[in-house]
Write a protein that holds these residues in place. Structure first.
Motif: not given
Length: 67
Positions: A31-37, A44-45
């Motif tokens: 959640w903090a470091y990936t630019p995924w949508s 995923i969570t």
């Protein structure tokens, strides 16, 4: 390959490894470091949470079950 691209690849690798080994920390890093949508992050969570609940439930069920 630029330094930024290599750093991003390492960050993705680190997030994936921590998701497999220590999933709560991996989810926080994701959640903090990936630019995924946001929808990918939520999916995923939810999947990891369901897997954890099912694992804990099955362990508790078989531990309580008389032998």
């Amino acid at each position: 390959m630029t330094a930024l691209k290599r750093r991003g690849t390492f960050a993705y690798f680190l997030v994936l490894v921590t998701m497999l080994l220590v999933w709560p920390m991996g989810v926080i890093l994701m959640w903090a470091y990936t630019p995924w949508s946001k929808s990918v992050k939520v999916a995923i969570t939810i999947c990891l949470t369901i897997l954890t609940v099912l694992t804990v439930h099955s362990v508790c069920y078989f531990r309580i079950m008389p032998s």
